[in-house]
Motif scaffolding. Structure first.
Motif, PDB file in Angstrom:
ATOM      1  N   SER A  63       0.846  -1.187   0.000  1.00 44.66           N
ATOM      2  CA  SER A  63       0.000   0.000   0.000  1.00 44.66           C
ATOM      3  C   SER A  63       0.880   1.236   0.000  1.00 44.66           C
ATOM      4  O   SER A  63       1.863   1.291   0.736  1.00 44.66           O
ATOM      5  CB  SER A  63      -0.898   0.012   1.236  1.00 44.66           C
ATOM      6  OG  SER A  63      -1.492   1.288   1.413  1.00 44.66           O
ATOM      7  N   PRO A  64       0.541   2.247  -0.821  1.00 43.12           N
ATOM      8  CA  PRO A  64       1.324   3.491  -0.775  1.00 43.12           C
ATOM      9  C   PRO A  64       1.185   4.221   0.552  1.00 43.12           C
ATOM     10  O   PRO A  64       1.992   5.084   0.878  1.00 43.12           O
ATOM     11  CB  PRO A  64       0.734   4.310  -1.925  1.00 43.12           C
ATOM     12  CG  PRO A  64      -0.659   3.776  -2.104  1.00 43.12           C
ATOM     13  CD  PRO A  64      -0.563   2.309  -1.798  1.00 43.12           C
ATOM     14  N   TRP A  65       0.167   3.873   1.327  1.00 41.94           N
ATOM     15  CA  TRP A  65      -0.091   4.533   2.607  1.00 41.94           C
ATOM     16  C   TRP A  65       0.805   4.021   3.732  1.00 41.94           C
ATOM     17  O   TRP A  65       0.971   4.702   4.741  1.00 41.94           O
ATOM     18  CB  TRP A  65      -1.544   4.321   3.017  1.00 41.94           C
ATOM     19  CG  TRP A  65      -2.525   5.092   2.219  1.00 41.94           C
ATOM     20  CD1 TRP A  65      -3.131   4.696   1.049  1.00 41.94           C
ATOM     21  CD2 TRP A  65      -3.034   6.403   2.479  1.00 41.94           C
ATOM     22  NE1 TRP A  65      -3.977   5.670   0.590  1.00 41.94           N
ATOM     23  CE2 TRP A  65      -3.942   6.730   1.456  1.00 41.94           C
ATOM     24  CE3 TRP A  65      -2.813   7.321   3.508  1.00 41.94           C
ATOM     25  CZ2 TRP A  65      -4.617   7.934   1.417  1.00 41.94           C
ATOM     26  CZ3 TRP A  65      -3.498   8.528   3.478  1.00 41.94           C
ATOM     27  CH2 TRP A  65      -4.379   8.833   2.445  1.00 41.94           C
ATOM     28  N   ILE A  66       1.329   2.824   3.595  1.00 39.17           N
ATOM     29  CA  ILE A  66       2.019   2.175   4.710  1.00 39.17           C
ATOM     30  C   ILE A  66       3.431   1.784   4.328  1.00 39.17           C
ATOM     31  O   ILE A  66       3.650   1.063   3.342  1.00 39.17           O
ATOM     32  CB  ILE A  66       1.227   0.935   5.179  1.00 39.17           C
ATOM     33  CG1 ILE A  66      -0.143   1.364   5.723  1.00 39.17           C
ATOM     34  CG2 ILE A  66       2.003   0.148   6.231  1.00 39.17           C
ATOM     35  CD1 ILE A  66      -1.056   0.218   6.064  1.00 39.17           C
ATOM     36  N   LYS A  67       4.408   2.246   5.119  1.00 37.21           N
ATOM     37  CA  LYS A  67       5.808   1.884   4.938  1.00 37.21           C
ATOM     38  C   LYS A  67       6.228   0.981   6.099  1.00 37.21           C
ATOM     39  O   LYS A  67       5.884   1.239   7.256  1.00 37.21           O
ATOM     40  CB  LYS A  67       6.695   3.135   4.892  1.00 37.21           C
ATOM     41  CG  LYS A  67       6.303   4.139   3.813  1.00 37.21           C
ATOM     42  CD  LYS A  67       6.362   3.524   2.427  1.00 37.21           C
ATOM     43  CE  LYS A  67       5.909   4.506   1.350  1.00 37.21           C
ATOM     44  NZ  LYS A  67       5.848   3.881   0.021  1.00 37.21           N
ATOM     45  N   ARG A  68       6.983  -0.023   5.776  1.00 34.81           N
ATOM     46  CA  ARG A  68       7.414  -1.013   6.766  1.00 34.81           C
ATOM     47  C   ARG A  68       8.915  -1.176   6.600  1.00 34.81           C
ATOM     48  O   ARG A  68       9.401  -2.060   5.898  1.00 34.81           O
ATOM     49  CB  ARG A  68       6.662  -2.319   6.494  1.00 34.81           C
ATOM     50  CG  ARG A  68       6.518  -3.277   7.662  1.00 34.81           C
ATOM     51  CD  ARG A  68       5.461  -4.306   7.327  1.00 34.81           C
ATOM     52  NE  ARG A  68       5.461  -5.433   8.263  1.00 34.81           N
ATOM     53  CZ  ARG A  68       5.429  -6.689   7.880  1.00 34.81           C
ATOM     54  NH1 ARG A  68       5.430  -6.990   6.586  1.00 34.81           N
ATOM     55  NH2 ARG A  68       5.410  -7.652   8.784  1.00 34.81           N
TER      56      ARG A  68
END
Length: 247
Positions: free
Chosen positions: A3-8
């Motif tokens: 998701s472009p919203w979530i970075k891990r």
């Protein structure tokens, strides 16, 4: 779950819980890169990336808080297979609070909300920064001392981040939190003792926004005190998660 919203940045697939970071106005997910490293592998850390910056620079910022919160909540739902703790800084605290309320409406109770560098939702906003000109916005950035000096000195880079900053402030400053709503999860409030824009007395009012436990800690520093106190804050997070899951 790309998701472009979530970075891990430092995945911890075996961790029993997750922590979600929400950046400040104009900020990006990378501001929590070091924090994610400090908490991994005990905690699986997710960082929210708002539109209009870094790899999402071509997208328009979301300038309505309710829309922003709804989009983020939908993106987080697939990650609720493990308990979530929410951590916001500055504007991110307001977004995290609204997301926590929305999650609880959906039957997902977070382990807690860390509200950092932000007055309680019941404290009216006195500034209208989304209405000022670019020069005034730059002066505000310098007042906070949280933006890299090289960025402030580079006119072209600065003009690239100002639309996201203005959009974030518009979302924040045109939103009125619904009165009387309280979280069922604990709240931990953090602030700097020399913050030029946040009064510790206003931070203490977060206690009114939860029916669970509340704790506040004041650390040395200005608005971006987190940068100098990462080990302390990471330990606060670990201890809170351990104590909450034990209960």
């Amino acid at each position: 779950m790309n998701s472009p919203w979530i970075k891990r940045y430092h995945p911890a697939p075996q961790a029993p819980t997750r922590l979600v970071f929400f950046p400040h106005a104009g900020g990006s997910a990378t501001s929590f890169f070091a924090a994610a490293k400090a908490l991994s592998p005990e905690v699986d850390v997710l960082a929210i990336q708002y539109p209009g910056r870094q790899d999402r620079l071509a997208e328009r910022p979301v300038e309505d808080m309710r829309t922003l919160v709804g989009l983020i909540t939908d993106e987080l739902m697939p990650w609720t297979d493990r308990p979530l703790t929410l951590f916001g800084h500055s504007m991110g605290s307001s977004v995290a609070y609204e997301v926590a309320l929305r999650l609880e409406e959906k039957g997902v109770r977070p382990l807690g909300l860390f509200a950092s560098g932000r007055s309680a939702p019941s404290v009216p906003l006195s500034r209208r920064l989304h209405l000022v000109d670019d020069d005034a916005l730059v002066r505000h950035l310098r007042e906070l001392s949280g933006t890299d000096s090289q960025l402030l000195a580079d006119e072209s880079l600065l003009r690239m981040v100002l639309p996201a900053l203005r959009g974030d402030y518009r979302a924040l400053e045109t939103h009125t939190p619904e009165p009387g709503r309280t979280l069922a999860c604990p709240v931990v409030a953090l602030c700097g003792d020399a913050d030029p824009v946040v009064d510790p007395d206003d931070v203490a009012l977060w206690e009114r926004h939860t029916s669970a436990s509340f704790r506040m800690r004041v650390l040395a520093g200005g608005h971006f005190f987190l940068d100098a106190h990462l080990p302390v804050v990471a330990q606060e997070v670990r201890e809170h998660i351990a104590a909450t899951t034990a209960r």
